[in-house]
Design a protein around this motif. Structure first.
Motif, PDB file in Angstrom:
ATOM      1  N   ALA A 132       0.837  -1.206   0.000  1.00 23.92           N
ATOM      2  CA  ALA A 132       0.000   0.000   0.000  1.00 23.92           C
ATOM      3  C   ALA A 132       0.870   1.254   0.000  1.00 23.92           C
ATOM      4  N   THR A 313      -7.532   7.120  -7.611  1.00 21.89           N
ATOM      5  CA  THR A 313      -8.743   6.474  -7.090  1.00 21.89           C
ATOM      6  C   THR A 313      -8.532   4.975  -6.895  1.00 21.89           C
ATOM      7  N   PHE A 316      -6.240   4.314  -3.937  1.00 27.31           N
ATOM      8  CA  PHE A 316      -6.921   4.620  -2.682  1.00 27.31           C
ATOM      9  C   PHE A 316      -7.834   3.474  -2.247  1.00 27.31           C
ATOM     10  N   ILE A 317      -8.691   2.988  -3.151  1.00 26.69           N
ATOM     11  CA  ILE A 317      -9.637   1.930  -2.792  1.00 26.69           C
ATOM     12  C   ILE A 317      -8.914   0.598  -2.585  1.00 26.69           C
ATOM     13  N   ALA A 319      -5.713   0.135  -1.637  1.00 28.35           N
ATOM     14  CA  ALA A 319      -4.947   0.207  -0.386  1.00 28.35           C
ATOM     15  C   ALA A 319      -5.871   0.105   0.819  1.00 28.35           C
ATOM     16  N   SER A 320      -7.026   0.745   0.728  1.00 31.40           N
ATOM     17  CA  SER A 320      -7.992   0.714   1.827  1.00 31.40           C
ATOM     18  C   SER A 320      -8.482  -0.705   2.097  1.00 31.40           C
ATOM     19  N   ILE A 321      -8.708  -1.456   1.021  1.00 30.50           N
ATOM     20  CA  ILE A 321      -9.242  -2.805   1.153  1.00 30.50           C
ATOM     21  C   ILE A 321      -8.176  -3.823   1.559  1.00 30.50           C
ATOM     22  N   SER A 322      -6.963  -3.671   1.039  1.00 30.29           N
ATOM     23  CA  SER A 322      -5.941  -4.702   1.230  1.00 30.29           C
ATOM     24  C   SER A 322      -5.065  -4.510   2.459  1.00 30.29           C
ATOM     25  N   ARG A 323      -5.049  -3.323   3.043  1.00 28.56           N
ATOM     26  CA  ARG A 323      -4.081  -3.020   4.103  1.00 28.56           C
ATOM     27  C   ARG A 323      -4.233  -3.895   5.347  1.00 28.56           C
ATOM     28  N   ASP A 324      -5.459  -4.356   5.661  1.00 29.20           N
ATOM     29  CA  ASP A 324      -5.651  -5.137   6.889  1.00 29.20           C
ATOM     30  C   ASP A 324      -5.296  -6.613   6.734  1.00 29.20           C
ATOM     31  N   GLU A 331     -15.765  -6.844  -0.804  1.00 28.65           N
ATOM     32  CA  GLU A 331     -14.659  -5.947  -1.145  1.00 28.65           C
ATOM     33  C   GLU A 331     -14.288  -6.093  -2.614  1.00 28.65           C
TER      34      GLU A 331
END
Length: 349
Positions: A132, A313, A316-317, A319-324, A331
């Motif tokens: 990310a 865009t 952003f989406i 990284a938001s979904i995969s970071r955890d 998703e």
């Protein structure tokens, strides 16, 4: 039987596509035949790469998979650059399409189909976080030249792009050292079972070289048919480069990532999708800047506002979904929704 059918279709479409190109058939027919040929050639390259990776080892094998997985896009872009400055915008569009295609389409389908089979899928959270951060670096590197474009004359833009390209290549090399040498144990994911290789070591290398040569020829035929096809149907270079060429070029990655996710190996699927995007942004795109200088028609790294918005865009989406380090089928839906919205926007531009 299935293998013989595949080889027959591969050779058949390659020969027919070559005949269509050199006999100057209708541009649309050439594009369709070249697209089908490159899909089979990309699949052949994927099989050869997988076989070579078995002998090279897991780490080096993963790098080879990423590198040859992006070989189609790289070769197509080089042939576009060879045509001159008039094709530079199409090259940038294809780079944009490759990045957003891997992050939204490939990753989205993998997460969706894997999530439908397994309720929650997990993978290495440290790897997800590092990826990310690298994606954000790519966005920053593409955003800054666009911001300063108006303050620089042409040669300064070209020089600035060359320097940025060199820095990104260095950053990518350091990432390889970090992920494959100094922190390889911390970034290791679930063990991936490798099937027995299809061919011997020597034959695997030979077939990989053969597949690369085939892709090079087909790419030249494909590039030659893009312009008349775009003009005939009134399609913008932005849409053709960012979606049509990108989807064709990513054909091998599509199937590999999806199959991995459906085997509950989401870590491998994410590595294919996100890793390919990172390689395009941090290595392939910078290399193309240097290639353009070798051809005497320097290309800058100034992307259009539409392209920057699309890449930003997507990053952003994703990284938001995969970071955890955890995914579920919804998703995947979110990623695909963003891809469809961008596709409609690019088509209407």
């Amino acid at each position: 039987m299935k293998r013989k059918l595949f080889y027959g279709l591969l050779l058949g479409f390659f020969v027919i596509s070559g005949i269509a190109h050199y006999s100057h058939w209708d541009g649309t027919v050439q594009l369709i035949l070249a697209s089908l040929a490159v899909v089979f050639a990309a699949a052949f390259m994927g099989k050869a790469t997988e076989s070579v990776a078995h002998y090279a080892g897991e780490r080096l094998g993963g790098f080879l998979n990423a590198t040859f997985g992006n070989a189609v896009e790289l070769i197509i872009a080089i042939f576009l650059i060879r045509e001159g400055p008039s094709m530079h915008e199409l090259v940038k569009a294809s780079i944009t399409g490759s990045i957003i295609g891997n992050l939204l389409l490939v990753l989205g389908l993998s997460v969706l189909l894997g999530g439908l089979k397994y309720k929650v899928q997990s993978y290495n959270a440290m790897l997800a976080g590092s990826s990310a951060s690298l994606m954000l670096l790519a966005v920053i590197a593409l955003f800054i030249p666009a911001v300063f474009k108006s303050s620089l004359v042409r040669w300064e833009n070209e020089l600035f792009s060359l320097l940025v390209a060199g820095i990104l290549i260095l950053a990518y090399i350091l990432w390889l050292i970090f992920s494959m040498v100094t922190h390889k144990d911390e970034l290791a994911d679930e063990a991936v079972e490798h099937a027995e290789p299809m061919w011997s070591k020597g034959k695997s290398v030979l077939f990989l070289i053969l597949a690369t040569v085939m892709v090079a020829f087909i790419s030249e035929w494909l590039v030659g048919s893009v312009e008349p096809f775009s003009q005939r149907f009134g399609l913008s270079e932005l849409f053709v480069g960012a979606f049509l060429i990108a989807i064709i070029g990513n054909a091998a990655e599509h199937s590999a990532a999806i199959f991995m996710a459906m085997k509950n190996k989401i870590g491998a699927a994410v590595e294919i999708a996100v890793g390919s995007s990172l390689q395009v942004a941090l290595f392939v795109a910078p290399v193309l800047i240097f290639v353009s200088w070798l051809y005497g028609s320097p290309m800058d790294m100034v992307f259009s506002t539409y392209e920057l918005v699309a890449i930003g865009t997507s990053v952003f989406i994703a990284a938001s979904i995969s970071r955890d380090g955890r995914t579920n089928w919804y998703e995947g839906v979110l990623l695909l929704v963003v891809y469809v919205i961008l596709g409609i926007a690019f088509f209407l531009v």
